[in-house]
Design a protein around this motif. Structure first.
Motif, short mmCIF file in Angstrom:
data_model
loop_
_atom_site.label_atom_id
_atom_site.label_comp_id
_atom_site.label_asym_id
_atom_site.label_seq_id
_atom_site.Cartn_x
_atom_site.Cartn_y
_atom_site.Cartn_z
N VAL A 183 22.08 4.45 -20.86
CA VAL A 183 23.44 4.97 -21.36
C VAL A 183 23.35 6.41 -21.41
O VAL A 183 24.18 7.06 -21.07
CB VAL A 183 23.35 4.56 -23.12
CG1 VAL A 183 24.53 5.01 -23.58
CG2 VAL A 183 23.84 2.88 -23.06
N ILE A 184 22.01 6.94 -21.69
CA ILE A 184 21.82 8.23 -21.62
C ILE A 184 22.16 8.89 -20.30
O ILE A 184 22.76 9.95 -19.96
CB ILE A 184 20.37 8.79 -22.05
CG1 ILE A 184 20.30 8.41 -23.77
CG2 ILE A 184 20.16 10.14 -21.78
CD1 ILE A 184 18.72 8.73 -23.94
N LEU A 185 21.63 8.30 -19.31
CA LEU A 185 21.86 8.62 -17.80
C LEU A 185 23.24 8.52 -17.53
O LEU A 185 23.75 9.34 -16.71
CB LEU A 185 21.00 7.94 -16.92
CG LEU A 185 21.10 8.58 -15.38
CD1 LEU A 185 20.62 9.93 -15.40
CD2 LEU A 185 20.07 7.62 -14.61
N GLY A 186 24.13 7.41 -18.16
CA GLY A 186 25.58 7.22 -17.71
C GLY A 186 26.16 8.32 -18.13
O GLY A 186 27.11 8.90 -17.64
N ARG A 187 25.85 8.60 -19.38
CA ARG A 187 26.64 9.76 -20.29
C ARG A 187 26.54 10.93 -19.43
O ARG A 187 27.67 11.83 -19.52
CB ARG A 187 26.01 10.04 -21.61
CG ARG A 187 26.79 10.96 -22.50
CD ARG A 187 25.89 12.14 -22.73
NE ARG A 187 24.87 12.01 -23.38
CZ ARG A 187 23.79 12.87 -23.27
NH1 ARG A 187 24.12 14.17 -22.75
NH2 ARG A 187 22.65 12.55 -23.82
N ARG A 188 25.32 11.44 -19.08
CA ARG A 188 25.11 12.51 -18.27
C ARG A 188 25.73 12.72 -16.87
O ARG A 188 26.44 13.64 -16.52
CB ARG A 188 23.72 12.79 -18.07
CG ARG A 188 22.79 13.40 -19.40
CD ARG A 188 21.52 13.34 -19.07
NE ARG A 188 20.68 13.89 -20.25
CZ ARG A 188 19.51 13.84 -20.41
NH1 ARG A 188 18.57 13.15 -19.67
NH2 ARG A 188 18.88 14.34 -21.56
N VAL A 189 25.92 11.63 -16.29
CA VAL A 189 26.69 11.58 -14.91
C VAL A 189 28.15 11.94 -15.35
O VAL A 189 28.76 12.41 -14.70
CB VAL A 189 26.38 10.22 -14.19
CG1 VAL A 189 27.46 10.28 -13.22
CG2 VAL A 189 25.03 10.14 -13.86
N GLY A 190 28.60 11.07 -16.51
CA GLY A 190 29.80 11.20 -16.81
C GLY A 190 30.20 12.71 -17.36
O GLY A 190 31.22 13.16 -16.92
#
Length: 407
Positions: free
Chosen positions: A130-137
């Protein structure tokens, strides 16, 4: 009277903007209350959504201002410039709100799952992704916002066709320029979605023991046990071996080793170990063994193997066992403590007055019996076995070597 009417007409757009901003603030409050009611079962929802308050107010206020100015100041010479500024502000507010919404979604997802369990492997996996997905977003949203701002400039829109035509060449140049960065980005995504490491995993990297504190798109932060931070590129964890102590489960085994004298009471220490483990909550009751693993070089090595629910608890358990064992030996069995021995050989007093003695010469048969390769038939045969291939073989090899040299 006419002056008052003209003054009122000139201030009409300002009044309309103020009214629109007021309505926007009220609408933002209503939307926030609706969200709180809809997600009231999520703990801490008010503290989570407070981040979206300012961007929501700003976005609605800018929309209301554009609507008010379009209705009250149409045809004014200054309206296009003001409207352009409002559009830029609206793009920034929408991007800000979208980023904050990603943060809120992340907090809601992570808050939904409790971290109170000791073996929270699934939660740590979800947290990492979730953290990495948020950063990509966030990176994508910021890029889109910048692109939208640039597209509002007519000159930039005119350059769009040329940029698209040369996109192939530019992509190759850009790929070569940021090859290392892109490698780390893909390595970070690989780490997040292949479960090699997760946030809060206990690892040993470069001889340092600590926990994974943060996984970004380009680097990983390791929180070392003494509160230092070791920052490593993401490619390190995809190309270099490392230890992950919580890959499948958090429980772990550990050893305590003691080098003691040969007079150590092993049975008593084994009984003491059972008492220590029975009286502490640090032991998980899986493994508790005391063994003698070595007995060489004047020392006896005692190895104690114990288990605990996690690495931190295991460290404290090992320290407790080591301290208790040392204290017990110091108090009750000081003779079992490790020591170095030496022996001094002195000449007897009665022979000191006679002067030095002359050692008797050994007999030939005694000498032959103490020698390994000479003196007896067996010794001579043994020497023949370890003398090599023989002189004739050596001579033959030299002849072959000389013949090869002449040819």
């Amino acid at each position: 009277m006419e002056d008052l009417l003209s003054l009122a007409v000139s201030f009409k757009p300002l009044f309309a903007v103020l009214v629109a901003v007021g309505i926007a603030l009220v609408l933002a409050r209503i939307l926030r209350d609706v969200v709180h009611r809809a997600f009231r079962r999520i703990p801490g929802i008010r503290e989570i959504t407070v981040k979206a308050r300012n961007p929501l107010r700003l976005g609605l206020s800018l929309i209301g201002a554009r609507i008010a100015l379009g209705a009250t100041a149409a045809g004014s010479s200054w309206l296009p410039a003001v409207d352009y500024v409002l559009v830029l502000g609206l793009i920034g507010a929408v991007a800000w709100l979208a980023v904050v919404l990603l943060l809120i979604i992340e907090a809601m997802v992570l808050t939904k799952y409790s971290t109170d369990t000791r073996d929270n492997r699934r939660l740590r996996r979800l947290k990492t992704q979730v953290i990495l997905g948020r950063r990509v977003g966030v990176a994508v949203l910021i890029s889109l916002a910048v692109a939208c701002v640039l597209l509002t400039i007519p000159e930039v829109r005119a350059l769009g066709a040329g940029i698209l035509a040369s996109a192939g060449v530019l992509s190759i140049v850009a790929g070569l320029a940021v090859q290392g960065t892109l490698t780390n980005v893909f390595a970070g995504m690989q780490l997040a979605f292949t479960d090699a490491i997760r946030v809060d995993d206990v690892v040993v990297v470069e001889g340092e023991w600590g926990t994974i504190e943060e996984i970004t798109m380009t680097y990983v932060v390791l929180h070392i046990w003494d509160d230092r931070r070791l920052i490593l590129p993401s490619t390190y964890f995809t190309t270099t071996p490392f230890q992950n102590w919580t890959r499948r489960q958090s429980d772990i085994l550990g050893t305590v080793e003691l080098d003691l004298d040969w007079r150590v009471p092993v049975g008593e220490l084994r009984t003491l170990l059972k008492q220590i483990l029975a009286d502490t909550d640090l032991w998980d009751q899986r493994t508790g063994v005391l063994q003698v693993t070595e007995a060489v070089k004047g020392m006896v090595r005692i190895r104690i193997l114990v288990s605990a629910v996690d690495s931190g608890t295991l460290f404290d358990l090992r320290c407790l066992i080591r301290e208790t064992m040392v204290s017990h030996l110091q108090e009750w069995h000081p003779e079992a403590l490790p020591r170095q021995r030496w022996e001094e050989v002195r000449q007897p007093a009665r022979e000191a007055h006679r002067g030095p003695r002359t050692a008797p010469q050994p007999r030939s048969e005694d000498t032959s019996d103490s020698q390994l390769f000479t003196g007896t038939l067996d010794a001579v045969g043994r020497r023949a076995n370890f003398s090599g291939p023989g002189e004739d073989v050596f001579a033959e090899r030299e002849e072959h070597a000389d013949g090869d040299g002449r040819r």
